[in-house]
Design a protein around this motif. Structure first.
Motif, PDB file in Angstrom:
ATOM      1  N   THR A 302       0.835  -1.196   0.000  1.00 17.70           N
ATOM      2  CA  THR A 302       0.000   0.000   0.000  1.00 17.70           C
ATOM      3  C   THR A 302       0.875   1.253   0.000  1.00 17.70           C
ATOM      4  O   THR A 302       1.845   1.336   0.763  1.00 17.70           O
ATOM      5  CB  THR A 302      -0.923   0.009   1.228  1.00 17.70           C
ATOM      6  N   GLY A 303       0.548   2.202  -0.857  1.00 16.85           N
ATOM      7  CA  GLY A 303       1.301   3.438  -0.965  1.00 16.85           C
ATOM      8  C   GLY A 303       2.403   3.387  -2.007  1.00 16.85           C
ATOM      9  O   GLY A 303       3.010   4.418  -2.327  1.00 16.85           O
ATOM     10  N   ALA A 304       2.689   2.195  -2.550  1.00 16.11           N
ATOM     11  CA  ALA A 304       3.719   2.037  -3.582  1.00 16.11           C
ATOM     12  C   ALA A 304       3.048   1.783  -4.929  1.00 16.11           C
ATOM     13  O   ALA A 304       1.820   1.695  -5.030  1.00 16.11           O
ATOM     14  CB  ALA A 304       4.654   0.886  -3.219  1.00 16.11           C
ATOM     15  N   VAL A 305       3.855   1.667  -5.963  1.00 17.45           N
ATOM     16  CA  VAL A 305       3.356   1.367  -7.296  1.00 17.45           C
ATOM     17  C   VAL A 305       4.015   0.091  -7.809  1.00 17.45           C
ATOM     18  O   VAL A 305       5.050  -0.348  -7.290  1.00 17.45           O
ATOM     19  CB  VAL A 305       3.656   2.525  -8.280  1.00 17.45           C
ATOM     20  N   ILE A 306       3.413  -0.516  -8.799  1.00 18.71           N
ATOM     21  CA  ILE A 306       4.022  -1.673  -9.453  1.00 18.71           C
ATOM     22  C   ILE A 306       5.352  -1.229 -10.025  1.00 18.71           C
ATOM     23  O   ILE A 306       5.440  -0.234 -10.746  1.00 18.71           O
ATOM     24  CB  ILE A 306       3.100  -2.223 -10.557  1.00 18.71           C
ATOM     25  N   ARG A 307       6.403  -1.963  -9.686  1.00 18.96           N
ATOM     26  CA  ARG A 307       7.732  -1.496 -10.074  1.00 18.96           C
ATOM     27  C   ARG A 307       8.682  -2.658 -10.329  1.00 18.96           C
ATOM     28  O   ARG A 307       8.380  -3.811 -10.051  1.00 18.96           O
ATOM     29  CB  ARG A 307       8.290  -0.571  -9.007  1.00 18.96           C
ATOM     30  N   PHE A 308       9.829  -2.255 -10.811  1.00 16.74           N
ATOM     31  CA  PHE A 308      10.910  -3.150 -11.171  1.00 16.74           C
ATOM     32  C   PHE A 308      11.928  -3.066 -10.049  1.00 16.74           C
ATOM     33  O   PHE A 308      12.394  -1.982  -9.705  1.00 16.74           O
ATOM     34  CB  PHE A 308      11.472  -2.638 -12.498  1.00 16.74           C
ATOM     35  N   GLU A 309      12.256  -4.222  -9.412  1.00 18.01           N
ATOM     36  CA  GLU A 309      13.092  -4.175  -8.215  1.00 18.01           C
ATOM     37  C   GLU A 309      13.866  -5.472  -8.079  1.00 18.01           C
ATOM     38  O   GLU A 309      13.452  -6.519  -8.573  1.00 18.01           O
ATOM     39  CB  GLU A 309      12.195  -3.967  -6.986  1.00 18.01           C
ATOM     40  N   LYS A 310      15.004  -5.393  -7.385  1.00 14.27           N
ATOM     41  CA  LYS A 310      15.782  -6.599  -7.151  1.00 14.27           C
ATOM     42  C   LYS A 310      15.040  -7.546  -6.210  1.00 14.27           C
ATOM     43  O   LYS A 310      14.357  -7.108  -5.288  1.00 14.27           O
ATOM     44  CB  LYS A 310      17.138  -6.247  -6.545  1.00 14.27           C
ATOM     45  N   ILE A 311      15.199  -8.842  -6.453  1.00 16.26           N
ATOM     46  CA  ILE A 311      14.609  -9.834  -5.563  1.00 16.26           C
ATOM     47  C   ILE A 311      15.092  -9.616  -4.136  1.00 16.26           C
ATOM     48  O   ILE A 311      14.333  -9.739  -3.181  1.00 16.26           O
ATOM     49  CB  ILE A 311      14.956 -11.263  -6.035  1.00 16.26           C
ATOM     50  N   ASP A 312      16.359  -9.279  -3.990  1.00 14.26           N
ATOM     51  CA  ASP A 312      16.940  -9.131  -2.652  1.00 14.26           C
ATOM     52  C   ASP A 312      16.414  -7.921  -1.904  1.00 14.26           C
ATOM     53  O   ASP A 312      16.757  -7.733  -0.724  1.00 14.26           O
ATOM     54  CB  ASP A 312      18.464  -9.074  -2.752  1.00 14.26           C
ATOM     55  N   ALA A 313      15.583  -7.093  -2.539  1.00 11.90           N
ATOM     56  CA  ALA A 313      14.930  -6.006  -1.820  1.00 11.90           C
ATOM     57  C   ALA A 313      13.953  -6.557  -0.792  1.00 11.90           C
ATOM     58  O   ALA A 313      13.603  -5.881   0.175  1.00 11.90           O
ATOM     59  CB  ALA A 313      14.206  -5.070  -2.795  1.00 11.90           C
ATOM     60  N   GLN A 314      13.496  -7.797  -1.025  1.00 11.95           N
ATOM     61  CA  GLN A 314      12.660  -8.509  -0.056  1.00 11.95           C
ATOM     62  C   GLN A 314      13.568  -9.482   0.702  1.00 11.95           C
ATOM     63  O   GLN A 314      14.276 -10.272   0.084  1.00 11.95           O
ATOM     64  CB  GLN A 314      11.551  -9.278  -0.773  1.00 11.95           C
ATOM     65  N   PRO A 315      13.577  -9.478   2.032  1.00 10.33           N
ATOM     66  CA  PRO A 315      14.560 -10.256   2.785  1.00 10.33           C
ATOM     67  C   PRO A 315      14.229 -11.733   2.977  1.00 10.33           C
ATOM     68  O   PRO A 315      15.058 -12.480   3.484  1.00 10.33           O
ATOM     69  CB  PRO A 315      14.574  -9.543   4.150  1.00 10.33           C
ATOM     70  N   ASP A 316      13.040 -12.165   2.590  1.00 12.12           N
ATOM     71  CA  ASP A 316      12.584 -13.494   2.995  1.00 12.12           C
ATOM     72  C   ASP A 316      12.206 -14.362   1.793  1.00 12.12           C
ATOM     73  O   ASP A 316      11.134 -14.947   1.745  1.00 12.12           O
ATOM     74  CB  ASP A 316      11.428 -13.385   3.977  1.00 12.12           C
ATOM     75  N   TYR A 317      13.129 -14.458   0.833  1.00 13.28           N
ATOM     76  CA  TYR A 317      12.921 -15.274  -0.366  1.00 13.28           C
ATOM     77  C   TYR A 317      12.866 -16.755   0.009  1.00 13.28           C
ATOM     78  O   TYR A 317      13.779 -17.285   0.638  1.00 13.28           O
ATOM     79  CB  TYR A 317      14.058 -15.020  -1.346  1.00 13.28           C
ATOM     80  N   ILE A 318      11.780 -17.436  -0.375  1.00 15.64           N
ATOM     81  CA  ILE A 318      11.648 -18.864  -0.082  1.00 15.64           C
ATOM     82  C   ILE A 318      11.907 -19.730  -1.306  1.00 15.64           C
ATOM     83  O   ILE A 318      12.342 -20.879  -1.183  1.00 15.64           O
ATOM     84  CB  ILE A 318      10.246 -19.186   0.504  1.00 15.64           C
ATOM     85  N   GLY A 319      11.668 -19.202  -2.508  1.00 15.43           N
ATOM     86  CA  GLY A 319      11.896 -19.998  -3.699  1.00 15.43           C
ATOM     87  C   GLY A 319      11.082 -19.488  -4.871  1.00 15.43           C
ATOM     88  O   GLY A 319      10.478 -18.413  -4.818  1.00 15.43           O
ATOM     89  N   ALA A 320      11.074 -20.273  -5.945  1.00 15.06           N
ATOM     90  CA  ALA A 320      10.421 -19.861  -7.184  1.00 15.06           C
ATOM     91  C   ALA A 320       9.620 -21.008  -7.769  1.00 15.06           C
ATOM     92  O   ALA A 320       9.837 -22.181  -7.436  1.00 15.06           O
ATOM     93  CB  ALA A 320      11.460 -19.391  -8.198  1.00 15.06           C
ATOM     94  N   THR A 321       8.699 -20.657  -8.651  1.00 19.28           N
ATOM     95  CA  THR A 321       7.884 -21.638  -9.370  1.00 19.28           C
ATOM     96  C   THR A 321       7.930 -21.328 -10.851  1.00 19.28           C
ATOM     97  O   THR A 321       7.745 -20.184 -11.256  1.00 19.28           O
ATOM     98  CB  THR A 321       6.427 -21.600  -8.877  1.00 19.28           C
ATOM     99  N   ARG A 322       8.174 -22.338 -11.658  1.00 23.47           N
ATOM    100  CA  ARG A 322       8.108 -22.206 -13.111  1.00 23.47           C
ATOM    101  C   ARG A 322       6.711 -22.672 -13.536  1.00 23.47           C
ATOM    102  O   ARG A 322       6.416 -23.858 -13.584  1.00 23.47           O
ATOM    103  CB  ARG A 322       9.204 -23.017 -13.783  1.00 23.47           C
TER     104      ARG A 322
END
Length: 341
Positions: A302-322
């Motif tokens: 909330t208060g932000a916009v859809i944007r382009f950002e590094k994954i590491d900007a979020q500290p709690d990466y659990i994994g990915a899905t193809r």
């Protein structure tokens, strides 16, 4: 193409110039025949695919017989209860493995050796599900076709129906059940080779790029009523819907829409997930769309916009899905948290 790089530096904008090349790479790789997935034999569980408290149980009992493997057992349990040990269906199916009382009375086992057979205790119910699967596999062992498919069909329609049909019976429910479990198996199996890329990934990325700069809306699906705004999983759902793949609404449900590549194997179009508990996929609270080079497009908050950002900007990466079309279709309806995310 509209380009609204709100809050993004010039270096990031320059990087996006190569996104098109990355997307082309997805199509080239998809057409090259590279990839695979878990084969027969010793099948392990993908990291983070099963909640930590059930990981050892599923890994142990999933190898009870040749027709079963941990990923198939995990896919069954996820389909039956979404890992909820207190689940109770309208048909009185009980617990994490959804045994009806009559079946539990004959097939339940004391998996944890405490002298009791408790359908509500996963330490009994998960071993019982594996034991019952393997019993069904023995019942239909003389039937032609894939032994695991026939076992699953017997679980759904009964072994007599499988024997009578000399394979999977022509019941739509049974055929759908077998196909769904085998598709979800890929989401729980630890990949033994490169995971095949999605041919729809490029279109999903193009859709998300068009939404850059759009304000975030909690629960937003991008509809007219929402003013075209999205939350994180609303954006990824809409991006894949634009190429004909329907994902569930919330992030922790989208997690099982395909196999899980390793961090160093990410390709454009992969969904990247973030969780409160890195050992429990049910705690996933955020999702983004990977575009290459360590970056994602996402709707942050909330208060932000859809944007382009590094994954590491979020500290709690659990994994990915193809994401795969079969994986998305196989997901059970109504799983996971109903809180939009």
């Amino acid at each position: 193409m509209r380009r609204l790089w709100v809050g993004v530096g010039a270096g990031v904008a320059a990087f996006l110039g190569i996104v098109g090349l990355l997307v082309v790479g997805v199509y080239v790789a998809a057409g090259s025949g590279l990839g695979g997935g878990a084969g027969r034999g010793m099948v392990g569980l993908a990291q983070g695919s099963v909640p930590a408290q059930y990981q050892d149980l599923v890994a142990k009992w999933g190898n009870l017989c040749p027709a079963l493997n941990p990923a198939v057992l995990a896919a069954q349990l996820y389909t039956e209860s979404n890992w909820d040990p207190a689940a109770l269906s309208p048909a009185s199916a009980q617990g994490i493995a959804q045994f009806i009382p009559g079946t539990w009375a004959t097939e339940g086992i004391d998996g944890n050796g405490d002298g009791r057979r408790d359908v509500w205790d996963p330490r009994d119910a998960i071993p019982s599900a594996a034991s019952y699967d393997c019993k069904l596999a023995r019942d239909v062992k003389g039937v032609s076709g894939d032994i695991t498919d026939n076992m699953l069909a017997a679980y759904n329609a009964g072994p007599y129906s499988v024997i009578q049909a000399s394979g999977i019976p022509a019941y739509s429910e049974t055929r759908d059940y077998v196909k769904s479990i085998r598709s979800l198996e890929k989401s729980f199996a630890r990949p033994v080779g490169r995971v095949a890329p999605s041919q729809q990934a490029a279109g999903a990325i193009y859709y998300a790029q068009e939404k850059l700069g759009t304000p975030y809306l909690w629960g937003g699906d991008g509809t007219k009523e929402d003013g075209g705004r999205f939350d994180c999983s609303g954006l990824t759902k809409a991006a894949y819907a634009s190429v004909g793949i329907e994902l569930p609404r919330v992030a922790n449900d989208q997690w099982n829409a395909g196999p899980h590549p390793k961090r160093d194997e990410l390709l454009p179009g992969d969904l990247v997930f973030f969780a409160h508990d890195l050992k429990d996929p049910r705690s996933i609270h955020h999702v983004g769309l990977y575009v290459g080079g360590g970056y994602m497009i996402h709707a942050p908050r909330t208060g932000a916009v859809i944007r382009f950002e590094k994954i590491d900007a979020q500290p709690d990466y659990i994994g990915a899905t193809r994401v795969t079309a079969d994986g998305a279709r196989a997901l059970p309806v109504g799983t996971g948290s109903r809180r939009p995310a």
